[in-house]
Design a protein around this motif. Structure first.
Motif, PDB file in Angstrom:
ATOM      1  N   ALA A 183       0.825  -1.210   0.000  1.00  0.00           N
ATOM      2  CA  ALA A 183       0.000   0.000   0.000  1.00  0.00           C
ATOM      3  C   ALA A 183       0.862   1.264   0.000  1.00  0.00           C
ATOM      4  CB  ALA A 183      -0.921  -0.008   1.228  1.00  0.00           C
ATOM      5  N   ALA A 184       1.958   1.230   0.780  1.00  0.00           N
ATOM      6  CA  ALA A 184       2.837   2.404   0.839  1.00  0.00           C
ATOM      7  C   ALA A 184       3.504   2.662  -0.507  1.00  0.00           C
ATOM      8  CB  ALA A 184       3.878   2.211   1.935  1.00  0.00           C
ATOM      9  N   LEU A 185       3.967   1.598  -1.176  1.00  0.00           N
ATOM     10  CA  LEU A 185       4.610   1.774  -2.476  1.00  0.00           C
ATOM     11  C   LEU A 185       3.616   2.241  -3.533  1.00  0.00           C
ATOM     12  CD1 LEU A 185       7.052  -1.274  -2.632  1.00  0.00           C
ATOM     13  CD2 LEU A 185       7.570   1.107  -2.099  1.00  0.00           C
ATOM     14  N   THR A 186       2.392   1.728  -3.465  1.00  0.00           N
ATOM     15  CA  THR A 186       1.367   2.178  -4.410  1.00  0.00           C
ATOM     16  C   THR A 186       1.069   3.656  -4.217  1.00  0.00           C
ATOM     17  OG1 THR A 186       0.398  -0.043  -4.403  1.00  0.00           O
ATOM     18  CG2 THR A 186      -0.965   1.757  -5.228  1.00  0.00           C
ATOM     19  N   GLN A 187       0.931   4.070  -2.970  1.00  0.00           N
ATOM     20  CA  GLN A 187       0.671   5.480  -2.693  1.00  0.00           C
ATOM     21  C   GLN A 187       1.842   6.356  -3.124  1.00  0.00           C
ATOM     22  OE1 GLN A 187      -0.141   6.233   1.421  1.00  0.00           O
ATOM     23  NE2 GLN A 187      -0.671   8.390   1.112  1.00  0.00           N
ATOM     24  N   ARG A 188       3.060   5.874  -2.875  1.00  0.00           N
ATOM     25  CA  ARG A 188       4.237   6.632  -3.276  1.00  0.00           C
ATOM     26  C   ARG A 188       4.324   6.753  -4.797  1.00  0.00           C
ATOM     27  NH1 ARG A 188       6.750  10.230  -0.868  1.00  0.00           N
ATOM     28  NH2 ARG A 188       6.798   8.931   1.016  1.00  0.00           N
ATOM     29  N   GLY A 189       3.989   5.691  -5.514  1.00  0.00           N
ATOM     30  CA  GLY A 189       4.002   5.738  -6.967  1.00  0.00           C
ATOM     31  C   GLY A 189       2.977   6.703  -7.528  1.00  0.00           C
ATOM     32  N   HIS A 190       1.765   6.707  -6.951  1.00  0.00           N
ATOM     33  CA  HIS A 190       0.731   7.638  -7.420  1.00  0.00           C
ATOM     34  C   HIS A 190       1.158   9.087  -7.170  1.00  0.00           C
ATOM     35  CE1 HIS A 190      -1.747   4.419  -8.521  1.00  0.00           C
ATOM     36  NE2 HIS A 190      -2.380   4.198  -7.371  1.00  0.00           N
ATOM     37  N   ALA A 191       1.726   9.340  -5.990  1.00  0.00           N
ATOM     38  CA  ALA A 191       2.160  10.706  -5.677  1.00  0.00           C
ATOM     39  C   ALA A 191       3.267  11.166  -6.619  1.00  0.00           C
ATOM     40  CB  ALA A 191       2.628  10.783  -4.228  1.00  0.00           C
ATOM     41  N   LEU A 192       4.212  10.279  -6.911  1.00  0.00           N
ATOM     42  CA  LEU A 192       5.301  10.637  -7.811  1.00  0.00           C
ATOM     43  C   LEU A 192       4.795  10.854  -9.227  1.00  0.00           C
ATOM     44  CD1 LEU A 192       8.297  11.093  -8.281  1.00  0.00           C
ATOM     45  CD2 LEU A 192       8.591   8.620  -8.480  1.00  0.00           C
ATOM     46  N   SER A 193       3.862  10.018  -9.685  1.00  0.00           N
ATOM     47  CA  SER A 193       3.318  10.194 -11.034  1.00  0.00           C
ATOM     48  C   SER A 193       2.565  11.516 -11.162  1.00  0.00           C
ATOM     49  CB  SER A 193       2.390   9.027 -11.369  1.00  0.00           C
ATOM     50  OG  SER A 193       3.076   7.798 -11.349  1.00  0.00           O
ATOM     51  N   GLU A 194       1.789  11.873 -10.132  1.00  0.00           N
ATOM     52  CA  GLU A 194       1.073  13.154 -10.172  1.00  0.00           C
ATOM     53  C   GLU A 194       2.041  14.331 -10.183  1.00  0.00           C
ATOM     54  OE1 GLU A 194      -1.520  13.148  -6.857  1.00  0.00           O
ATOM     55  OE2 GLU A 194      -2.892  11.618  -7.684  1.00  0.00           O
ATOM     56  N   ARG A 195       3.120  14.205  -9.419  1.00  0.00           N
ATOM     57  CA  ARG A 195       4.099  15.299  -9.403  1.00  0.00           C
ATOM     58  C   ARG A 195       4.808  15.424 -10.749  1.00  0.00           C
ATOM     59  NH1 ARG A 195       9.026  16.291  -5.040  1.00  0.00           N
ATOM     60  NH2 ARG A 195       9.965  18.062  -6.150  1.00  0.00           N
ATOM     61  N   LEU A 196       5.143  14.304 -11.357  1.00  0.00           N
ATOM     62  CA  LEU A 196       5.796  14.352 -12.664  1.00  0.00           C
ATOM     63  C   LEU A 196       4.864  14.936 -13.728  1.00  0.00           C
ATOM     64  CD1 LEU A 196       7.704  10.946 -12.714  1.00  0.00           C
ATOM     65  CD2 LEU A 196       8.686  13.236 -12.535  1.00  0.00           C
ATOM     66  N   ALA A 197       3.582  14.582 -13.653  1.00  0.00           N
ATOM     67  CA  ALA A 197       2.623  15.141 -14.616  1.00  0.00           C
ATOM     68  C   ALA A 197       2.506  16.651 -14.449  1.00  0.00           C
ATOM     69  CB  ALA A 197       1.266  14.474 -14.435  1.00  0.00           C
ATOM     70  N   ALA A 198       2.460  17.110 -13.187  1.00  0.00           N
ATOM     71  CA  ALA A 198       2.403  18.554 -12.955  1.00  0.00           C
ATOM     72  C   ALA A 198       3.677  19.249 -13.421  1.00  0.00           C
ATOM     73  CB  ALA A 198       2.169  18.823 -11.470  1.00  0.00           C
ATOM     74  N   GLU A 199       4.818  18.599 -13.210  1.00  0.00           N
ATOM     75  CA  GLU A 199       6.086  19.178 -13.643  1.00  0.00           C
ATOM     76  C   GLU A 199       6.167  19.261 -15.162  1.00  0.00           C
ATOM     77  OE1 GLU A 199      10.905  18.419 -13.015  1.00  0.00           O
ATOM     78  OE2 GLU A 199       9.414  17.198 -11.946  1.00  0.00           O
ATOM     79  N   LEU A 200       5.723  18.212 -15.853  1.00  0.00           N
ATOM     80  CA  LEU A 200       5.724  18.240 -17.317  1.00  0.00           C
ATOM     81  C   LEU A 200       4.771  19.312 -17.859  1.00  0.00           C
ATOM     82  CD1 LEU A 200       5.801  14.429 -18.175  1.00  0.00           C
ATOM     83  CD2 LEU A 200       7.653  16.086 -18.407  1.00  0.00           C
ATOM     84  N   GLU A 201       3.643  19.478 -17.197  1.00  0.00           N
ATOM     85  CA  GLU A 201       2.703  20.515 -17.629  1.00  0.00           C
ATOM     86  C   GLU A 201       3.305  21.901 -17.440  1.00  0.00           C
ATOM     87  OE1 GLU A 201      -1.922  21.934 -16.744  1.00  0.00           O
ATOM     88  OE2 GLU A 201      -1.044  20.219 -15.690  1.00  0.00           O
ATOM     89  N   ALA A 202       4.005  22.101 -16.305  1.00  0.00           N
ATOM     90  CA  ALA A 202       4.653  23.392 -16.069  1.00  0.00           C
ATOM     91  C   ALA A 202       5.756  23.647 -17.093  1.00  0.00           C
ATOM     92  CB  ALA A 202       5.226  23.437 -14.653  1.00  0.00           C
ATOM     93  N   ARG A 203       6.516  22.605 -17.443  1.00  0.00           N
ATOM     94  CA  ARG A 203       7.552  22.760 -18.463  1.00  0.00           C
ATOM     95  C   ARG A 203       6.942  23.113 -19.823  1.00  0.00           C
ATOM     96  NH1 ARG A 203      12.778  20.246 -17.787  1.00  0.00           N
ATOM     97  NH2 ARG A 203      13.119  19.674 -15.622  1.00  0.00           N
ATOM     98  N   ALA A 204       5.824  22.468 -20.153  1.00  0.00           N
ATOM     99  CA  ALA A 204       5.170  22.765 -21.433  1.00  0.00           C
ATOM    100  C   ALA A 204       4.652  24.199 -21.473  1.00  0.00           C
ATOM    101  CB  ALA A 204       4.029  21.777 -21.661  1.00  0.00           C
ATOM    102  N   GLU A 205       4.070  24.676 -20.365  1.00  0.00           N
ATOM    103  CA  GLU A 205       3.595  26.054 -20.319  1.00  0.00           C
ATOM    104  C   GLU A 205       4.759  27.036 -20.431  1.00  0.00           C
ATOM    105  OE1 GLU A 205       1.350  26.462 -16.797  1.00  0.00           O
ATOM    106  OE2 GLU A 205      -0.367  25.269 -17.511  1.00  0.00           O
ATOM    107  N   SER A 206       5.863  26.724 -19.773  1.00  0.00           N
ATOM    108  CA  SER A 206       7.041  27.594 -19.861  1.00  0.00           C
ATOM    109  C   SER A 206       7.593  27.639 -21.284  1.00  0.00           C
ATOM    110  CB  SER A 206       8.120  27.108 -18.893  1.00  0.00           C
ATOM    111  OG  SER A 206       9.281  27.897 -18.987  1.00  0.00           O
ATOM    112  N   ALA A 207       7.615  26.475 -21.954  1.00  0.00           N
ATOM    113  CA  ALA A 207       8.080  26.449 -23.343  1.00  0.00           C
ATOM    114  C   ALA A 207       7.144  27.240 -24.253  1.00  0.00           C
ATOM    115  CB  ALA A 207       8.194  25.007 -23.818  1.00  0.00           C
ATOM    116  N   SER A 208       5.854  27.156 -23.997  1.00  0.00           N
ATOM    117  CA  SER A 208       4.903  27.928 -24.810  1.00  0.00           C
ATOM    118  C   SER A 208       5.109  29.427 -24.617  1.00  0.00           C
ATOM    119  CB  SER A 208       3.466  27.534 -24.440  1.00  0.00           C
ATOM    120  OG  SER A 208       3.244  26.158 -24.665  1.00  0.00           O
ATOM    121  N   GLU A 209       5.370  29.841 -23.371  1.00  0.00           N
ATOM    122  CA  GLU A 209       5.619  31.263 -23.128  1.00  0.00           C
ATOM    123  C   GLU A 209       6.898  31.721 -23.813  1.00  0.00           C
ATOM    124  OE1 GLU A 209       5.657  31.761 -18.952  1.00  0.00           O
ATOM    125  OE2 GLU A 209       3.502  31.427 -18.687  1.00  0.00           O
ATOM    126  N   ARG A 210       7.928  30.882 -23.799  1.00  0.00           N
ATOM    127  CA  ARG A 210       9.173  31.254 -24.478  1.00  0.00           C
ATOM    128  C   ARG A 210       8.979  31.331 -25.992  1.00  0.00           C
ATOM    129  NH1 ARG A 210      11.484  27.555 -20.761  1.00  0.00           N
ATOM    130  NH2 ARG A 210      11.591  25.981 -22.425  1.00  0.00           N
TER     131      ARG A 210
END
Length: 287
Positions: A234-261
């Motif tokens: 259960a702990a590893l599953t929760q950790r994986g979901h949290a990491l995946s959500e953070r990576l998705a948010a980070e990729l979205e922020a990178r895409a928005e930054s690239a669009s602004e540039r």
């Protein structure tokens, strides 16, 4: 002013010569360890040059802790990095003065004050570019490590549910993965198995060495949930979901930054186009 700069350069050169001729004494434990150490192969000429260039910098505490983490994640030797950094800075420092000296030999008569300051500026820019390049490559590798870790955490919980142990599930997931990050994690797990150290300790050491915080968090999760299979899953599953959500948010922020540039050149191009359209009308209004 030229005399002050010349005196400063001579003084710095004398200090480097003194440090090279009379190096600091190593600690007693280091000297004893060197006695019982197996003799290594003689260093190459390039290695000796790198060590000579890096020696003054290491005495000032370089590279810094953050730079050491960047070098570790990029798998680069600190001595070779410091040697190349010092060599690049020296070449950038001497290039303007050498150019002006050659021009003066041809009768130009240019003062050396401006080339010296220009050399200092070029050396600072060269060091900054080298540090920024290393940091950028290190961040790319850390991002790859986080993506690989998220993929592994998606594979490990089903393996645990099928009856595999934590160590076996982690090793199997790294074997079916490829790339630099999977290789580093696989090597850390293999070292832990060989030395019979806990898995969480090996992953935590790898996270501290490379600067990947998610590995340290995973190590803390394994340490807290050790001994209970259901809790670990259960702990590893929760950790994986949290990491995946953070990576998705980070990729979205990178895409928005690239669009602004990308929008900045388009705005400049539009402004220039409007200027060309308006200029004939403005020019026609003038008498």
């Amino acid at each position: 002013m030229d005399a002050i700069l010349l005196g400063a350069g001579v003084g710095m050169g004398l200090v480097l010569i003194v440090f090279g001729l009379w190096p600091a004494r190593p600690p007693l434990l280091t000297a004893i360890a060197n006695i019982y150490r197996t003799p290594s192969a003689p260093a190459s000429r390039r290695r000796r040059i790198e060590e000579a260039l890096a020696s003054p910098l290491t005495r000032f505490g370089l590279p810094r802790r953050a730079t050491m983490a960047d070098l570790a994640v990029c798998e680069r030797d600190p001595i070779a990095y410091l040697g190349s950094l010092a060599g690049l800075a020296v070449m950038a420092l001497l290039a303007p003065a050498a150019t002006v000296a050659v021009m003066n030999l041809m009768g130009a008569g240019i003062a050396l004050t401006v080339p010296i300051w220009l050399g200092v500026a070029l050396a600072a820019v060269a060091v900054w570019i080298t540090e920024a390049s290393l940091k950028g490559k290190a961040e790319q590798r850390r991002l790859l490590m986080r993506h690989t870790l998220a993929a592994l955490l998606d594979i490990v919980p089903p393996a645990l549910a099928a009856g595999a142990g934590v160590e076996q599930a982690l090793m199997d997931s790294t074997r079916i993965s490829s790339g630099w990050a999977a290789r580093r994690i696989r090597h850390a797990l293999a070292t832990a198995r060989t030395t019979r150290t806990p898995l969480w300790q090996a992953l935590g050491d790898l996270g501290r060495e490379t600067g990947v915080v998610q590995l340290e968090q995973l190590a803390a999760t394994l340490q807290l949930a050790s001994g209970e299979g259901t809790r670990i899953r259960a702990a590893l599953t929760q950790r994986g979901h949290a990491l995946s959500e953070r990576l998705a948010a980070e990729l979205e922020a990178r895409a928005e930054s690239a669009s602004e540039r990308m929008s900045i050149p388009l705005m400049l191009l539009t402004s220039v186009f409007l200027l060309f359209l308006i200029y004939p009308g403005i020019a026609g209004l003038q008498p």
